[in-house]
Structures are given as structure tokens and as C-alpha cells.
Design an enzyme around this catalytic site. Structure first.
Site, mmCIF file in Angstrom:
data_model
loop_
_atom_site.group_PDB
_atom_site.id
_atom_site.type_symbol
_atom_site.label_atom_id
_atom_site.label_comp_id
_atom_site.label_asym_id
_atom_site.label_seq_id
_atom_site.Cartn_x
_atom_site.Cartn_y
_atom_site.Cartn_z
ATOM 1 C CB CYS A 34 -0.904 0.042 1.225
ATOM 2 S SG CYS A 34 -1.924 -1.415 1.387
ATOM 3 C CB CYS A 103 -1.220 9.155 6.536
ATOM 4 S SG CYS A 103 -0.748 8.787 4.847
#
Lengths: 143, 406
Positions: A34, A103
């Protein structure tokens, strides 16, 4: 997509980068497929996170959220650290672009993962205290 | 963000994204904003002057491509030209029962997404492999052609990794088989010689802003004798084929830029190839770095790399802090978390494809730009790797990536 000045500042000068060789807890989340991995190290004195370090592979937001999250838990008690949310990390960075919100989720999970490891090392089952940390599954970020 | 480096000079190494309008082009365009502002469709002299400029630009552009002026259609740019050629050819040939399109896996999204949209409308599409060198094999085009093939569309040069495709060979195969051939030449124009007749090209897309012309203007070359259904309906501009008041200043600028770009092609090719190869040699000194795509069959001004253990966006941000503008593949990285479809198509695993860097150059770059990149980049990669848990595993031998060779 544009990063806030705070994100850029933390990216350019990340706080708490590195490792703690004799860490009391180490947690890692993310997936190289990812494009981001965060690893956090904590040193616990009494009930307080006396030191914290991170290593991150990822984009600007991944590095900035790691830096900010470590700042936000340093000197805090374990209980306080567990209350850290991705939203708080984002707010402290003056926001993140929509595609980078994950994130901040990783940063929150990285702290929780390090605390879980700390509990496990002391023979305590972390799940009732920390909760489940979802595995980053391949495909979750639309591979 | 403020530039904190000592040197205020910016190194612009993202010419595949767009180029600055050259001063000569800007100068050529200027009168068409305020002096010859007429609508080319108007009957009075101010309109006629604009019309004259339009037609002389058409002649200039046709001459640069080996085409006839009547084969040149002005559009809003590469994406519109691609959409028009592919959708138009598909709809036209569907009337004859031909509903199959052949393309490659690493086309620009203007091509890929048009093909995907057509798939939803009942067309079938073959996506050819581009192999680890980033080059389509003409024989694979030949074997993919079926009775019901309407169109082959293969880009001239890839926008991310810069590899040049065997356009003439593919064109000849298509001509022999009686199948229309479109090429998206947006990255190739002014960098490699193009002759639509000799190369058997039926449709070609180009975009002015990639060769120091203005943004928002392009061309679709459509071979004489082929009439595609219109994409943009309305007025009778472009001989009833593409509606909308012509972007006269833009078209004048595009013609000036194309003429200049073709005139200086060889000199630029020699200069940029030498610069590019020096850059490649220097960057490949970085451990666990790789050049993406064939080292020779590539655009003179394009070099694309991957660095294991780092993520592309953080490399770009750090380069930007040092005044270097670059890209991590296509300009679309900002909207998506997925690694580039181009790098996956050449067989790179996701983990490596995330760490890509595209540097692309034009006439305006200098040897000093290369020096600066070679000075700034290696320590920057080292700094990011020092904080990367992935790099730690790569260095310890816990991870070894295999790149698919095919």
C-alpha cells in the site's frame, strides 16, 4: 492536493525519528504494497511514555503524522496515549487532504500497536484495554 | 512552502507534465488577443484576419507531420483528440459490426478510460502487454487483430517511462490488415520525426503545451477519406467536424511552437540524449535503484527511476524543498494512492512501483541542472531510507523483490 504548512514542517523536520534499542513496546502497522509502513518504539517509565521514536516508509503525510503522533504521546501516561485519535493528529497538523486521511489512522494504530506490545511483554492481554487493531489488508486501499 | 535553499534557482525537470511557453511563441500569440481578436467565422476584416491565421497555422502543422492541411483538426488538447479518435472510430466501425479495440496496458488515461467506457457500452478491448522494457511487440498487435477489430490505438512514446513504440511497424500491420490505427503522440511530437503517411498513421493526437506551446489546444490528425462522427456538436467550425469558436491565439502559438520544435529536433535530440544518459549513469550509482523502460528506445529527455525502500511522494517533496520540480510518474499521483499502472504494466511489484521518480527535460534545461540533481538526490534517498523500516528489511536481506521479466 496541497499539504498544510504544518504537515510540510513536520515532513521537513520530523521529530523523534529513530529506534529505541531497549524499547518496552514496539508496534508496526501498514503494508509495503500500500506504500506505507509505520513502526513505533516506546520507553515506559512508571506509567508514562518517557521516550518514543519512529521509523516510517511512506508519503509526506505518513512521515508528518508519525512525527506529530509521537510528539503528542511523549510524556503522556499510557491511558492518555490510548486516547489519541487520528482526528486529533489531523487537527494538530491543520488538516490532511482527503486521500491522506488513512495516514493519520495508521499513526493512531501504530501508537496502539506499540502499547499492545508493551502490555504483552508484561504478560497482560492488551485486547480488552487497547482493543483490536485491524490488520492492514491487501486491497483495503484499492490496490 | 518557502524555498529554504541558498540557491533560489528552480530546476524544472517535469517537462513531460508541461513546458513553459517559449518567448517566440508568446510573441507570435500576442496580437491575436487584442489586435486580431475577431471570430474566424465572421465576415468582416477583423474576422478574416483571424481566419487567415488559423489556416496558415493549419498548413504549418500539416507540413510538420507530413499531412495535408485538410487532415488537421483543432481541439482542446490531447485528451479530447484521444477521446474523439477512439470513440469516433469505435462508433463508426460498430455500424459495420466491428466492435473490438486493441490497445496497450500502459496508455495514457485519456485512452484507457475511453476504452473502459466503451467496454461498458458493449465493445471488447484487448490490452497488449508492454513487456519489461516498456515496448509493445508489433507481432502481438498482428495476432490480436480479429475480423471485428475496429481500431488499434498505441501511444507513440509513454508519458511516464518515455519508451518509444515501433509505430511504423504497427502502422504497416494495421494498413495491411485494413484496420484503423490511432497513436497518442502527445509525448513524442518535436522529439522524434513523425510522418503520418510513411508511418501509416490514420489518427494522431498531439497537445501544444508539451512542446512550449500554450495549454488547452491540440490537434487530431484524421486521414483524408475518414469521417468520424463528431464528439463536440454545435457550430460549423472545422468544416462541420468540431464545433466551438477556435482558440485562435492558442492555435497560432501551437503552430509556432511545433515549427520551432521540429526545426531544432536533431540538435535537441543530441544534447538531451547526452544529458539524459549522464543523469542515468549518475543516478544508477545509488544502490538498489533501477531505470524504468528500455535504456535506448526512449525519449531523449525522459528518465524514470525506482528506488527500493522509499516512497515516491516523499522524494518529490524533498526535491521540491531543494528547488527541483519532478514527478512521481504521471501527474495524477496526487489523486490516487495506487501505484502507477505503467510501472505495474512493466512488471514491477507494487512495493517498488511506489518509489518512482520521473525526470523530464526540454530545451530550457542545462548541464548544471543535471549536476544539481546528481548532487541533491543521493543524500536525499539516503535520508529517507535511514528512516524507512522497509529499507531496513531490504538491507538485512529479509525482503528480496523479484521483477517480472517478460
Amino acid at each position: 492536493m496541497a499539504y498544510s504548512e504544518k504537515v510540510m514542517e513536520h515532513f521537513a523536520n520530523p521529530r523523534n525519528v529513530g529506534e529505541i534499542p531497549d524499547a518496552d513496546g514496539v508496534g508496526e502497522v501498514g503494508n509495503p504494497k500500500c506504500g506505507d509502513i509505520m513502526r513505533m518504539y516506546i520507553k515506559v517509565t512508571g506509567n508514562v511514555i518517557s521516550d518514543v521514536k519512529f521509523k516510517t516508509f511512506g508519503c509526506g503525510a505518513a512521515i508528518a503524522t508519525s512525527s506529530m503522533a509521537t510528539e503528542m504521546v511523549k510524556g503522556k501516561t499510557i491511558e492518555e496515549a490510548l486516547k489519541l485519535t487520528n482526528k486529533a493528529v489531523m487537527e494538530a497538523l491543520d488538516g490532511l487532504p482527503a486521500v491522506k486521511v488513512h495516514c493519520s489512522v495508521l499513526a493512531e494504530q501504530a501508537i496502539k500497536s506499540a502499547v499492545s506490545d508493551y502490555y504483552r511483554k508484561r504478560g497482560i492481554d492488551p485486547t480488552p484495554i487497547v482493543g483490536e487493531i485491524p490488520e492492514c489488508e491487501e486491497g483495503a486501499c484499492s490496490l | 512552502m518557502e524555498n529554504k535553499t541558498a540557491s533560489p534557482a528552480v530546476v524544472y525537470a517535469d517537462n513531460a507534465a508541461t513546458t513553459p511557453v517559449s518567448p517566440a511563441v508568446f510573441h507570435a500569440m500576442e496580437p491575436y488577443f487584442t489586435q486580431y481578436y475577431g471570430n474566424p467565422s465572421s465576415i468582416y476584416s477583423v474576422g478574416r484576419q483571424a481566419k487567415k491565421a488559423l489556416e496558415s497555422s493549419r498548413e504549418t502543422i500539416a507540413a510538420c507531420l507530413g499531412a495535408q492541411p485538410s487532415e488537421i483538426f483543432f481541439t482542446s488538447g490531447g485528451s479530447e483528440s484521444d477521446n474523439w479518435a477512439i470513440r469516433g472510430a469505435a462508433l463508426k466501425m460498430a455500424q459495420k459490426g466491428k466492435k473490438h479495440i486493441i490497445t496497450s496496458r500502459f496508455e495514457h488515461h485519456a485512452v484507457l478510460h475511453t476504452c473502459q467506457a466503451l467496454e461498458k457500452e458493449g465493445f471488447s478491448v484487448t490490452y497488449l502487454d508492454v513487456h519489461s522494457d516498456g515496448i509493445v511487440r508489433p507481432e502481438e498487435v498482428r495476432s490480436a487483430i480479429r475480423e471485428d477489430t475496429a481500431l488499434v490505438t498505441i501511444m507513440y512514446a509513454n508519458n511516464e517511462i518515455g519508451t518509444l513504440q515501433p509505430i511504423e511497424e504497427i502502422g504497416r500491420i494495421c494498413r495491411e490488415k485494413g484496420v484503423w490505427f490511432h497513436t497518442d503522440a502527445v509525448q513524442a511530437v518535436t522529439h522524434v520525426p513523425i510522418d503520418v503517411k510513411a508511418q501509416c498513421i490514420d489518427f494522431l493526437s498531439l497537445s501544444a503545451h508539451k512542446f512550449h506551446g500554450p495549454k488547452g489546444v491540440g490537434v487530431l490528425y484524421c486521414r483524408q477519406g475518414i469521417v468520424l462522427p463528431n464528439l463536440i456538436h454545435g457550430g460549423a467550425q472545422e468544416r462541420n467536424r468540431r464545433a466551438g469558436t477556435e482558440n485562435v491565439a492558442g492555435i497560432v502559438g501551437m503552430a509556432a511552437a511545433l515549427q520551432e520544435g521540429c526545426r531544432t529536433m536533431e540538435e535537441r535530440r543530441l544534447r538531451l540524449t547526452a544529458m539524459r544518459d549522464r543523469l542515468i549513469q549518475g543516478i544508477l550509482q545509488i544502490p538498489r535503484s533501477r531505470l524504468n523502460g528500455d535504456p535506448v528506445k526512449r525519449l531523449p529527455g525522459n528518465a524514470s527511476f525506482c528506488f527500493e525502500g522509499v516512497e515516491g511522494e516523499s522524494v518529490l517533496l524533498m526535491l521540491d524543498m531543494q528547488g527541483i520540480c519532478a514527478s512521481s510518474g504521471s501527474a495524477c499521483t496526487s489523486g490516487s494512492l495506487d501505484p502507477s499502472h505503467v510501472l505495474l504494466a512493466i512488471g514491477l511489484p507494487h512495493e517498488i512501483a511506489h518509489g518512482s521518480l520521473r525526470l523530464s527535460f526540454s530545451d530550457q534545461n542545462t548541464e548544471e541542472d543535471i549536476d544539481r540533481i546528481l548532487e541533491v538526490l543521493p543524500p536525499l534517498i539516503q535520508r529517507l531510507r535511514a528512516m524507512s523500516p522497509l529499507w531496513e528489511r531490504i538491507e538485512n536481506g529479509q525482503i528480496a523483490y523479484t521483477v517480472r521479466e517478460f
